[in-house]
Design a protein around this motif. Structure first.
Motif, PDB file in Angstrom:
ATOM      1  N   THR A 120      -2.246  42.093 -52.159  1.00  0.00           N
ATOM      2  CA  THR A 120      -2.763  43.400 -51.395  1.00  0.00           C
ATOM      3  C   THR A 120      -3.262  42.650 -50.176  1.00  0.00           C
ATOM      4  O   THR A 120      -3.434  41.538 -49.654  1.00  0.00           O
ATOM      5  CB  THR A 120      -3.928  43.939 -52.333  1.00  0.00           C
ATOM      6  OG1 THR A 120      -4.799  43.220 -52.890  1.00  0.00           O
ATOM      7  CG2 THR A 120      -3.337  45.057 -53.371  1.00  0.00           C
ATOM      8  N   THR A 121      -3.591  43.893 -49.313  1.00  0.00           N
ATOM      9  CA  THR A 121      -4.133  43.398 -47.874  1.00  0.00           C
ATOM     10  C   THR A 121      -5.468  44.017 -47.730  1.00  0.00           C
ATOM     11  O   THR A 121      -5.411  45.282 -47.838  1.00  0.00           O
ATOM     12  CB  THR A 121      -3.084  43.868 -46.712  1.00  0.00           C
ATOM     13  OG1 THR A 121      -1.709  43.146 -47.098  1.00  0.00           O
ATOM     14  CG2 THR A 121      -3.753  43.356 -45.438  1.00  0.00           C
ATOM     15  N   GLY A 122      -6.533  43.454 -47.311  1.00  0.00           N
ATOM     16  CA  GLY A 122      -7.577  44.087 -46.870  1.00  0.00           C
ATOM     17  C   GLY A 122      -7.625  44.945 -45.650  1.00  0.00           C
ATOM     18  O   GLY A 122      -6.973  44.487 -44.722  1.00  0.00           O
ATOM     19  N   GLY A 123      -7.923  46.222 -45.865  1.00  0.00           N
ATOM     20  CA  GLY A 123      -8.077  47.089 -44.568  1.00  0.00           C
ATOM     21  C   GLY A 123      -8.851  46.457 -43.509  1.00  0.00           C
ATOM     22  O   GLY A 123      -8.421  46.985 -42.288  1.00  0.00           O
ATOM     23  N   PHE A 124      -9.808  45.771 -43.600  1.00  0.00           N
ATOM     24  CA  PHE A 124     -10.701  45.375 -42.502  1.00  0.00           C
ATOM     25  C   PHE A 124     -10.015  43.954 -41.756  1.00  0.00           C
ATOM     26  O   PHE A 124      -9.753  43.967 -40.319  1.00  0.00           O
ATOM     27  CB  PHE A 124     -12.028  45.255 -42.766  1.00  0.00           C
ATOM     28  CG  PHE A 124     -13.081  44.857 -41.538  1.00  0.00           C
ATOM     29  CD1 PHE A 124     -13.308  45.679 -40.667  1.00  0.00           C
ATOM     30  CD2 PHE A 124     -13.730  43.603 -41.578  1.00  0.00           C
ATOM     31  CE1 PHE A 124     -13.967  45.488 -39.755  1.00  0.00           C
ATOM     32  CE2 PHE A 124     -14.360  43.235 -40.565  1.00  0.00           C
ATOM     33  CZ  PHE A 124     -14.705  44.214 -39.582  1.00  0.00           C
ATOM     34  N   LYS A 160      -7.301  42.710 -42.656  1.00  0.00           N
ATOM     35  CA  LYS A 160      -5.731  42.772 -42.530  1.00  0.00           C
ATOM     36  C   LYS A 160      -5.102  41.443 -42.968  1.00  0.00           C
ATOM     37  O   LYS A 160      -4.035  40.947 -42.712  1.00  0.00           O
ATOM     38  CB  LYS A 160      -5.055  43.303 -41.221  1.00  0.00           C
ATOM     39  CG  LYS A 160      -5.895  44.514 -40.844  1.00  0.00           C
ATOM     40  CD  LYS A 160      -5.164  44.889 -39.432  1.00  0.00           C
ATOM     41  CE  LYS A 160      -5.742  46.121 -39.157  1.00  0.00           C
ATOM     42  NZ  LYS A 160      -7.027  46.281 -38.699  1.00  0.00           N
ATOM     43  N   SER A 161      -5.717  40.677 -43.778  1.00  0.00           N
ATOM     44  CA  SER A 161      -5.308  39.595 -44.517  1.00  0.00           C
ATOM     45  C   SER A 161      -5.067  39.584 -46.088  1.00  0.00           C
ATOM     46  O   SER A 161      -5.768  40.592 -46.590  1.00  0.00           O
ATOM     47  CB  SER A 161      -6.150  38.261 -44.021  1.00  0.00           C
ATOM     48  OG  SER A 161      -7.207  38.468 -44.662  1.00  0.00           O
ATOM     49  N   GLY A 162      -4.370  38.646 -46.496  1.00  0.00           N
ATOM     50  CA  GLY A 162      -4.092  38.875 -48.053  1.00  0.00           C
ATOM     51  C   GLY A 162      -5.185  38.683 -48.989  1.00  0.00           C
ATOM     52  O   GLY A 162      -5.935  37.897 -48.599  1.00  0.00           O
ATOM     53  N   ASN A 163      -5.348  39.669 -49.877  1.00  0.00           N
ATOM     54  CA  ASN A 163      -6.148  39.666 -50.902  1.00  0.00           C
ATOM     55  C   ASN A 163      -5.410  39.726 -52.243  1.00  0.00           C
ATOM     56  O   ASN A 163      -4.067  40.165 -52.171  1.00  0.00           O
ATOM     57  CB  ASN A 163      -7.412  40.091 -50.991  1.00  0.00           C
ATOM     58  CG  ASN A 163      -7.568  41.493 -50.457  1.00  0.00           C
ATOM     59  OD1 ASN A 163      -6.345  42.366 -51.217  1.00  0.00           O
ATOM     60  ND2 ASN A 163      -8.295  42.180 -49.921  1.00  0.00           N
ATOM     61  N   THR A 164      -5.810  39.645 -53.450  1.00  0.00           N
ATOM     62  CA  THR A 164      -5.141  39.693 -54.705  1.00  0.00           C
ATOM     63  C   THR A 164      -6.024  40.861 -55.565  1.00  0.00           C
ATOM     64  O   THR A 164      -7.101  40.815 -55.622  1.00  0.00           O
ATOM     65  CB  THR A 164      -5.047  38.551 -55.741  1.00  0.00           C
ATOM     66  OG1 THR A 164      -4.356  37.597 -54.801  1.00  0.00           O
ATOM     67  CG2 THR A 164      -4.524  38.835 -56.976  1.00  0.00           C
ATOM     68  N   THR A 165      -5.165  41.794 -55.977  1.00  0.00           N
ATOM     69  CA  THR A 165      -5.759  43.117 -56.865  1.00  0.00           C
ATOM     70  C   THR A 165      -5.286  42.949 -58.341  1.00  0.00           C
ATOM     71  O   THR A 165      -4.109  42.678 -58.663  1.00  0.00           O
ATOM     72  CB  THR A 165      -5.446  44.295 -56.110  1.00  0.00           C
ATOM     73  OG1 THR A 165      -6.046  44.353 -54.969  1.00  0.00           O
ATOM     74  CG2 THR A 165      -6.047  45.397 -56.936  1.00  0.00           C
ATOM     75  N   PHE A 166      -6.405  42.758 -59.129  1.00  0.00           N
ATOM     76  CA  PHE A 166      -5.916  42.523 -60.745  1.00  0.00           C
ATOM     77  C   PHE A 166      -6.002  44.220 -61.056  1.00  0.00           C
ATOM     78  O   PHE A 166      -7.038  44.626 -60.959  1.00  0.00           O
ATOM     79  CB  PHE A 166      -6.625  41.702 -61.461  1.00  0.00           C
ATOM     80  CG  PHE A 166      -6.275  40.205 -61.082  1.00  0.00           C
ATOM     81  CD1 PHE A 166      -5.389  39.637 -61.684  1.00  0.00           C
ATOM     82  CD2 PHE A 166      -6.942  39.372 -60.116  1.00  0.00           C
ATOM     83  CE1 PHE A 166      -4.865  38.388 -61.341  1.00  0.00           C
ATOM     84  CE2 PHE A 166      -6.579  38.293 -59.911  1.00  0.00           C
ATOM     85  CZ  PHE A 166      -5.835  37.629 -60.625  1.00  0.00           C
ATOM     86  N   MET A 167      -5.168  44.671 -61.953  1.00  0.00           N
ATOM     87  CA  MET A 167      -5.344  45.844 -62.761  1.00  0.00           C
ATOM     88  C   MET A 167      -5.427  45.099 -64.195  1.00  0.00           C
ATOM     89  O   MET A 167      -4.431  44.757 -64.482  1.00  0.00           O
ATOM     90  CB  MET A 167      -4.080  46.717 -62.666  1.00  0.00           C
ATOM     91  CG  MET A 167      -4.041  47.323 -61.382  1.00  0.00           C
ATOM     92  SD  MET A 167      -3.223  49.000 -61.497  1.00  0.00           S
ATOM     93  CE  MET A 167      -1.548  47.961 -62.290  1.00  0.00           C
ATOM     94  N   ILE A 168      -6.412  45.644 -64.784  1.00  0.00           N
ATOM     95  CA  ILE A 168      -6.745  45.187 -66.248  1.00  0.00           C
ATOM     96  C   ILE A 168      -7.264  46.221 -67.043  1.00  0.00           C
ATOM     97  O   ILE A 168      -8.425  46.867 -66.870  1.00  0.00           O
ATOM     98  CB  ILE A 168      -8.263  44.151 -66.170  1.00  0.00           C
ATOM     99  CG1 ILE A 168      -7.826  42.939 -65.035  1.00  0.00           C
ATOM    100  CG2 ILE A 168      -8.117  43.496 -67.500  1.00  0.00           C
ATOM    101  CD1 ILE A 168      -9.101  42.366 -64.446  1.00  0.00           C
ATOM    102  N   GLY A 169      -6.557  46.567 -68.148  1.00  0.00           N
ATOM    103  CA  GLY A 169      -6.676  47.596 -69.068  1.00  0.00           C
ATOM    104  C   GLY A 169      -7.383  46.842 -70.136  1.00  0.00           C
ATOM    105  O   GLY A 169      -6.852  45.837 -70.893  1.00  0.00           O
ATOM    106  N   LEU A 170      -8.401  47.292 -70.659  1.00  0.00           N
ATOM    107  CA  LEU A 170      -8.950  46.682 -71.815  1.00  0.00           C
ATOM    108  C   LEU A 170      -9.965  47.383 -72.651  1.00  0.00           C
ATOM    109  O   LEU A 170     -10.615  48.504 -72.133  1.00  0.00           O
ATOM    110  CB  LEU A 170      -9.819  45.426 -71.575  1.00  0.00           C
ATOM    111  CG  LEU A 170     -11.301  45.356 -70.870  1.00  0.00           C
ATOM    112  CD1 LEU A 170     -11.526  43.982 -70.655  1.00  0.00           C
ATOM    113  CD2 LEU A 170     -11.119  45.733 -69.369  1.00  0.00           C
ATOM    114  N   GLU A 171     -10.407  47.045 -73.884  1.00  0.00           N
ATOM    115  CA  GLU A 171     -11.364  47.907 -74.418  1.00  0.00           C
ATOM    116  C   GLU A 171     -12.830  47.798 -74.196  1.00  0.00           C
ATOM    117  O   GLU A 171     -13.047  46.718 -73.648  1.00  0.00           O
ATOM    118  CB  GLU A 171     -11.291  47.249 -76.099  1.00  0.00           C
ATOM    119  CG  GLU A 171      -9.891  47.300 -76.596  1.00  0.00           C
ATOM    120  CD  GLU A 171      -9.145  48.689 -76.521  1.00  0.00           C
ATOM    121  OE1 GLU A 171      -9.910  49.635 -76.945  1.00  0.00           O
ATOM    122  OE2 GLU A 171      -8.176  48.838 -76.436  1.00  0.00           O
TER     123      GLU A 171
END
Ligand code: 2BA
Length: 109
Positions: free
Chosen positions: A32-36, A38-49
């Motif tokens: 992903t890219t930070g809106g402010f 404008k450099s790369g970052n990483t987004t994790f989607m984690i489904g869990l109990e």
């Protein structure tokens, strides 16, 4: 069940990703890219109990580091307007930004 959306810095993403694997936590990793900045970052989607949310939040907290970063504001090139020189400004990028959301349904087909 909850869905965690965790935005972390690229530098911390591999270690966190390995920890998820070691602890049998299923996650999807997005570039992903930070809106402010404008450099790369990483987004994790984690489904869990629900009962594992605190454990995973601690994992993210331990793996994520706050860093100072410089960004140069855009220069106004319009000669008719007062142009101020664009000096780099220092911003503190947080360790992690995490959203915790309820999941109505979860299916795997
Ligand atoms: P960026 O949007 O690239 O922001 C990087 C850092 O720049 C932010 O760190 C913050 O310290 C600073 N910053 C952001 N917007 C600013 C502004 N309008 N004025 C001055 N400084 C500003 P963090 O707050 O730790 O955010 C790190 C990254 O997490 C962000 O990267 C963005 O990708 C994400 N993020 C943060 N808050 C979010 C939110 N409410 N919704 C969605 N994503 C968010």
């Amino acid at each position: 069940m909850k869905l965690l959306i965790a935005i972390v810095q690229d530098k911390d993403a591999n270690r966190l990703s390995n920890q998820f694997i070691d602890h049998d936590i299923r996650a999807t990793r997005l570039s992903t890219t930070g809106g402010f900045l404008k450099s790369g970052n990483t987004t994790f989607m984690i489904g869990l109990e629900d009962e594992r949310v605190d454990e995973v939040l601690n994992m993210i907290k331990e793996a994520s580091h706050t860093r100072q970063q410089f960004m140069t504001p855009p220069v106004n090139l319009d000669a008719q307007l007062d142009s101020t020189s664009a000096y780099p400004v220092e911003v503190q990028v947080g360790g992690a930004t995490v959203f915790v959301m309820p999941v109505e349904q979860f299916h795997q087909f």
